[in-house]
Design a protein around this motif. Structure first.
Motif, PDB file in Angstrom:
ATOM      1  N   GLN A 209      -6.998   0.100   6.254  1.00  0.00           N
ATOM      2  CA  GLN A 209      -5.998  -0.012   5.195  1.00  0.00           C
ATOM      3  C   GLN A 209      -4.809  -0.880   5.615  1.00  0.00           C
ATOM      4  O   GLN A 209      -4.071  -1.372   4.764  1.00  0.00           O
ATOM      5  CB  GLN A 209      -5.547   1.400   4.780  1.00  0.00           C
ATOM      6  CG  GLN A 209      -4.445   1.476   3.742  1.00  0.00           C
ATOM      7  CD  GLN A 209      -4.846   0.909   2.386  1.00  0.00           C
ATOM      8  OE1 GLN A 209      -6.020   0.685   2.115  1.00  0.00           O
ATOM      9  NE2 GLN A 209      -3.858   0.658   1.537  1.00  0.00           N
ATOM     10  N   ALA A 210      -4.643  -1.075   6.907  1.00  0.00           N
ATOM     11  CA  ALA A 210      -3.514  -1.906   7.370  1.00  0.00           C
ATOM     12  C   ALA A 210      -3.602  -3.302   6.755  1.00  0.00           C
ATOM     13  O   ALA A 210      -2.578  -3.918   6.433  1.00  0.00           O
ATOM     14  CB  ALA A 210      -3.508  -1.991   8.896  1.00  0.00           C
TER      15      ALA A 210
ATOM     16  N   PRO B  58       7.816 -11.008  -1.768  1.00  0.00           N
ATOM     17  CA  PRO B  58       6.354 -10.980  -1.579  1.00  0.00           C
ATOM     18  C   PRO B  58       6.077 -10.665  -0.104  1.00  0.00           C
ATOM     19  O   PRO B  58       5.983 -11.574   0.739  1.00  0.00           O
ATOM     20  CB  PRO B  58       5.916 -12.396  -1.964  1.00  0.00           C
ATOM     21  CG  PRO B  58       7.150 -13.223  -2.026  1.00  0.00           C
ATOM     22  CD  PRO B  58       8.351 -12.345  -1.982  1.00  0.00           C
ATOM     23  N   ALA B  59       5.952  -9.396   0.191  1.00  0.00           N
ATOM     24  CA  ALA B  59       5.840  -8.960   1.590  1.00  0.00           C
ATOM     25  C   ALA B  59       4.584  -9.528   2.250  1.00  0.00           C
ATOM     26  O   ALA B  59       4.581  -9.833   3.447  1.00  0.00           O
ATOM     27  CB  ALA B  59       5.835  -7.435   1.651  1.00  0.00           C
ATOM     28  N   TRP B  60       3.510  -9.666   1.459  1.00  0.00           N
ATOM     29  CA  TRP B  60       2.254 -10.201   2.014  1.00  0.00           C
ATOM     30  C   TRP B  60       2.482 -11.560   2.643  1.00  0.00           C
ATOM     31  O   TRP B  60       1.889 -11.905   3.661  1.00  0.00           O
ATOM     32  CB  TRP B  60       1.179 -10.278   0.914  1.00  0.00           C
ATOM     33  CG  TRP B  60       1.542 -11.223  -0.213  1.00  0.00           C
ATOM     34  CD1 TRP B  60       2.257 -10.923  -1.324  1.00  0.00           C
ATOM     35  CD2 TRP B  60       1.255 -12.617  -0.286  1.00  0.00           C
ATOM     36  NE1 TRP B  60       2.427 -12.039  -2.097  1.00  0.00           N
ATOM     37  CE2 TRP B  60       1.816 -13.093  -1.490  1.00  0.00           C
ATOM     38  CE3 TRP B  60       0.555 -13.508   0.535  1.00  0.00           C
ATOM     39  CZ2 TRP B  60       1.728 -14.427  -1.882  1.00  0.00           C
ATOM     40  CZ3 TRP B  60       0.451 -14.844   0.144  1.00  0.00           C
ATOM     41  CH2 TRP B  60       1.040 -15.293  -1.057  1.00  0.00           C
ATOM     42  N   LEU B  61       3.418 -12.332   2.004  1.00  0.00           N
ATOM     43  CA  LEU B  61       3.695 -13.674   2.509  1.00  0.00           C
ATOM     44  C   LEU B  61       4.470 -13.590   3.832  1.00  0.00           C
ATOM     45  O   LEU B  61       4.146 -14.290   4.798  1.00  0.00           O
ATOM     46  CB  LEU B  61       4.511 -14.431   1.445  1.00  0.00           C
ATOM     47  CG  LEU B  61       4.647 -15.930   1.575  1.00  0.00           C
ATOM     48  CD1 LEU B  61       3.291 -16.614   1.683  1.00  0.00           C
ATOM     49  CD2 LEU B  61       5.413 -16.492   0.360  1.00  0.00           C
TER      50      LEU B  61
ATOM     51  N   GLY C 110       0.804  -1.225   0.000  1.00  0.00           N
ATOM     52  CA  GLY C 110       0.000   0.000   0.000  1.00  0.00           C
ATOM     53  C   GLY C 110       0.831   1.265   0.000  1.00  0.00           C
ATOM     54  O   GLY C 110       0.297   2.368  -0.154  1.00  0.00           O
ATOM     55  N   VAL C 111       2.144   1.116   0.150  1.00  0.00           N
ATOM     56  CA  VAL C 111       3.040   2.278   0.200  1.00  0.00           C
ATOM     57  C   VAL C 111       3.490   2.626  -1.221  1.00  0.00           C
ATOM     58  O   VAL C 111       3.629   1.737  -2.060  1.00  0.00           O
ATOM     59  CB  VAL C 111       4.279   1.934   1.078  1.00  0.00           C
ATOM     60  CG1 VAL C 111       5.292   3.065   1.112  1.00  0.00           C
ATOM     61  CG2 VAL C 111       3.840   1.569   2.500  1.00  0.00           C
TER      62      VAL C 111
ATOM     63  N   GLY D 164      -1.517  -6.943   2.697  1.00  0.00           N
ATOM     64  CA  GLY D 164      -1.854  -8.260   2.160  1.00  0.00           C
ATOM     65  C   GLY D 164      -2.303  -9.243   3.218  1.00  0.00           C
ATOM     66  O   GLY D 164      -2.047 -10.448   3.139  1.00  0.00           O
ATOM     67  N   LEU D 165      -2.984  -8.695   4.212  1.00  0.00           N
ATOM     68  CA  LEU D 165      -3.463  -9.522   5.319  1.00  0.00           C
ATOM     69  C   LEU D 165      -4.989  -9.411   5.338  1.00  0.00           C
ATOM     70  O   LEU D 165      -5.535  -8.407   4.930  1.00  0.00           O
ATOM     71  CB  LEU D 165      -2.871  -8.931   6.599  1.00  0.00           C
ATOM     72  CG  LEU D 165      -2.880  -9.752   7.867  1.00  0.00           C
ATOM     73  CD1 LEU D 165      -2.020 -11.005   7.702  1.00  0.00           C
ATOM     74  CD2 LEU D 165      -2.307  -8.919   9.019  1.00  0.00           C
TER      75      LEU D 165
END
Ligand code: IMP
Length: 428
Positions: A245-246, A201-204, A70-71, A251-252
């Motif tokens: 938005q967090a 993949p930061a969401w992971l 989101g950044v 990606g959570l």
């Protein structure tokens, strides 16, 4: 709750940096989920002051830190900030910092556009001039260059063409020189090897951390009233700054952000243009600005100052699902004989207990105040409720009552340890 989300409940600059730093101590990972290097977080640790704009505050404590999808990321700025913090003895390695490979980049042409528009506008937004808005525009316009694209020269070339097809006429209209796509490609290829080691993949990473019971701290930037949907539109930033938005910005799933801690300043400030119902233009306003050292970390601009606006913060409590607040800068009110709290609005004779959405109504607001007795004693550096003057406790209790949320933490100076803990957000 295992996770905590920290957001600004007013117009930003509520003192999130210190609280995030304080909470980082208890966290296993710190995640930024919106905004870019328009944010400015000042962290005072002992005799060192760290000024961060893009890096998550967790890096100062050596906590694994994530810049989420989101950044919007200016890669040149990121490298500069890494070098600057490195010179202060904090080495940012790919083990410490994860950069979402699907985050959109801020390019020099975004900064040009932001600044040229502001210079040409009659009604300026008062942006930080760092290209944030134009970068988000390209993201939702599906023509952004993303972090992961730096690894693929062919994709990069095609994307630059697509981007310039949009930007060239815009630049022409604003009298800016034509942008050289080959030069942009060269510049991006030059920094790619320095940026890509952080790209993942930061969401992971975030999901794995949560799954394995790690405590994750989500660090918001700006404030709820600068939210692109819920703020004082169009005088807002270009991202959703509210706590929801967090989840999307890292990606959570929606349950991930956990305890929502709203950072609330004991009075109100804002930088840039736009409505500000309780703004003061008198000696009290000057007192708040001087004693509170109200100058922007990013731009050095003097912040506008005013009384505490309980209407706005009550709205913010709802918009963010705030579970508890951290009240900051109470000591700035020390020595003021009488304090005022805004408890309602009047617009053209009609009473409002919320911020009306229209700019015209927002600009016509007449605040309704309640007066409350001040205190002469110093609250600076207090480390327990018992150290606070009775009138200060009364002020805090009235604020809690009016906004519908309780104080979890009270910050009594910029120093990390000058914090009174009422409820531990990580234990709640
Ligand atoms: P932008 O985010 O640079 O597009 O600026 C839009 C508005 O948000 C302007 O009023 C800025 O002053 C404000 N803004 C952006 N970042 C911050 C921040 O970190 N603190 C306070 N205000 C901010």
């Amino acid at each position: 709750m295992a996770n905590v989300t920290v957001i600004g409940a007013q117009w930003g600059d509520e003192g999130k940096g210190k609280l995030v730093d304080w909470l980082s101590n208890r966290a296993d990972m710190v995640v930024r989920f919106q905004g870019g290097h328009n944010a400015g977080h000042t962290l005072v640790v002992g005799n060192q002051t760290y000024k961060l704009s893009l890096l998550p505050s967790g890096v100062v404590q050596g906590k694994p830190s994530v810049i989420g999808n989101g950044v919007v990321v200016d890669p040149w700025h990121l490298l500069e900030e890494i070098a600057k913090i490195g010179a202060q003895g904090i080495e940012i390695t790919p083990d410490l910092l994860t950069l979402a490979d699907n985050a959109a980049l801020i390019l020099p042409l975004h900064r040009d556009l932001d600044q040229a528009r502001e210079a040409a506008a009659v009604n300026k937004i008062g942006t930080t001039g760092r290209g944030i808005g134009p970068a988000y525009e390209d993201k939702v316009g599906r023509r952004a260059i993303r972090v992961g694209d730096l690894a693929d020269r062919e994709a990069l070339e095609a994307k630059i063409d697509r981007l310039l097809a949009h930007h060239t006429p815009l630049r022409r209209g604003l009298g800016l020189p034509e942008y050289d796509g080959a030069e942009l490609l060269r510049a991006l290829e030059e920094i790619a090897p320095k940026i890509l080691p952080f790209a993942k993949p930061a969401w992971l990473s975030v999901n794995e951390a949560v799954k394995s019971g790690k405590r994750v701290l989500f660090e918001g930037a700006q404030g709820a009233l600068l939210d692109v949907d819920h703020g004082t539109y169009p005088y807002v930033t270009s991202s959703n700054t509210v706590a929801g938005q967090a989840a999307a910005g890292s990606g959570l799933g929606p349950k991930g952000p956990g305890f929502v801690l709203g950072i609330v300043k004991a009075y109100t400030t804002r930088v840039g243009e736009g409505p500000f119902p309780t703004e003061l233009f008198d000696a009290v306003g000057q007192h708040l600005g001087t004693v509170g050292k109200e100058f922007g970390v990013v731009t050095g601009r003097a912040r506008r100052c005013g009384w505490f606006d309980a209407v706005l913060v009550r709205q913010s409590v709802m918009l963010n699902g705030i579970d508890g607040i951290a009240l900051t800068k109470l000591d700035v009110l020390d020595g003021l004989e009488t304090l005022k709290i805004c408890i309602g609005y009047e617009v053209d004779g009609q009473r409002f207990d919320y911020l009306p959405a229209g700019l015209k109504a927002q600009s016509a607001i007449v605040p309704i105040y309640e007066e409350i007795e001040g205190w002469a004693e110093s609250t600076q550096g207090a480390r327990s409720w018992r150290d606070l003057p009775a009138a200060a406790v009364k002020y805090v209790r009235r604020v809690e009552e009016l906004i519908g949320a309780q104080v979890a933490l009270l910050s009594t100076s910029p120093q990390r340890d000058d914090t009174i803990l009422m409820r531990d957000p990580f234990q709640d």
